[in-house]
Design a protein around this motif. Structure first.
Motif, PDB file in Angstrom:
ATOM      1  N   ILE A   1      39.063  34.809  41.401  1.00  0.00           N
ATOM      2  CA  ILE A   1      39.131  33.346  41.419  1.00  0.00           C
ATOM      3  C   ILE A   1      38.804  32.731  40.062  1.00  0.00           C
ATOM      4  N   THR A   2      37.996  33.398  39.267  1.00  0.00           N
ATOM      5  CA  THR A   2      37.646  32.867  37.949  1.00  0.00           C
ATOM      6  C   THR A   2      38.840  32.881  36.992  1.00  0.00           C
ATOM      7  N   GLN A   3      39.891  33.568  37.357  1.00  0.00           N
ATOM      8  CA  GLN A   3      41.101  33.634  36.527  1.00  0.00           C
ATOM      9  C   GLN A   3      42.230  32.774  37.100  1.00  0.00           C
ATOM     10  N   SER A   4      41.915  31.911  38.049  1.00  0.00           N
ATOM     11  CA  SER A   4      42.950  31.209  38.803  1.00  0.00           C
ATOM     12  C   SER A   4      43.353  29.839  38.256  1.00  0.00           C
ATOM     13  N   LEU A   5      42.752  29.390  37.153  1.00  0.00           N
ATOM     14  CA  LEU A   5      43.087  28.085  36.602  1.00  0.00           C
ATOM     15  C   LEU A   5      44.570  28.022  36.231  1.00  0.00           C
ATOM     16  N   ASN A   6      45.242  26.931  36.612  1.00  0.00           N
ATOM     17  CA  ASN A   6      46.665  26.686  36.330  1.00  0.00           C
ATOM     18  C   ASN A   6      47.602  27.644  37.054  1.00  0.00           C
ATOM     19  N   ARG A   7      47.156  28.146  38.191  1.00  0.00           N
ATOM     20  CA  ARG A   7      48.004  29.012  39.007  1.00  0.00           C
ATOM     21  C   ARG A   7      48.297  28.345  40.339  1.00  0.00           C
TER      22      ARG A   7
END
Length: 94
Positions: free
Chosen positions: A42-48
């Motif tokens: 979830i910490t890599q989910s920005l702009n997805r």
């Protein structure tokens, strides 16, 4: 009584109005270009974009609420500048 000043800010948009078909075409061609699905933290989910719907365990807020702000006007009054007569902010009791 302190009045919520957000209702009095400028309401002119810098964006031009689009017909629904044109707006949907922009959305679908922009959002659906890459249909691949991957599982990420979830910490890599920005702009997805999520591949499926997510449902909350508990409904929040726990009261009826509107997700949009808006204005009520008399259509018969025609176009023109309006005066904000009252403001109801989220959580206010009427």
């Amino acid at each position: 009584v302190k009045v919520n000043q957000a209702a009095f800010r400028s309401r002119e948009s810098p964006y031009r109005m689009l017909e629904v078909d044109e707006a949907q075409n922009i959305i679908f061609t922009t959002c659906l270009q890459d249909k691949s699905i991957e599982v990420i933290d979830i910490t890599q989910s920005l702009n997805r974009v999520l591949a499926e719907d997510v449902y909350a365990k508990d409904p929040l807020p726990p009261f009826n609420a509107s997700i949009k702000d808006g204005y009520a006007v008399k259509a018969a009054d025609g176009a023109g500048i309006r005066t904000v007569r009252d403001v109801v902010a989220a959580g206010d009791t009427v």
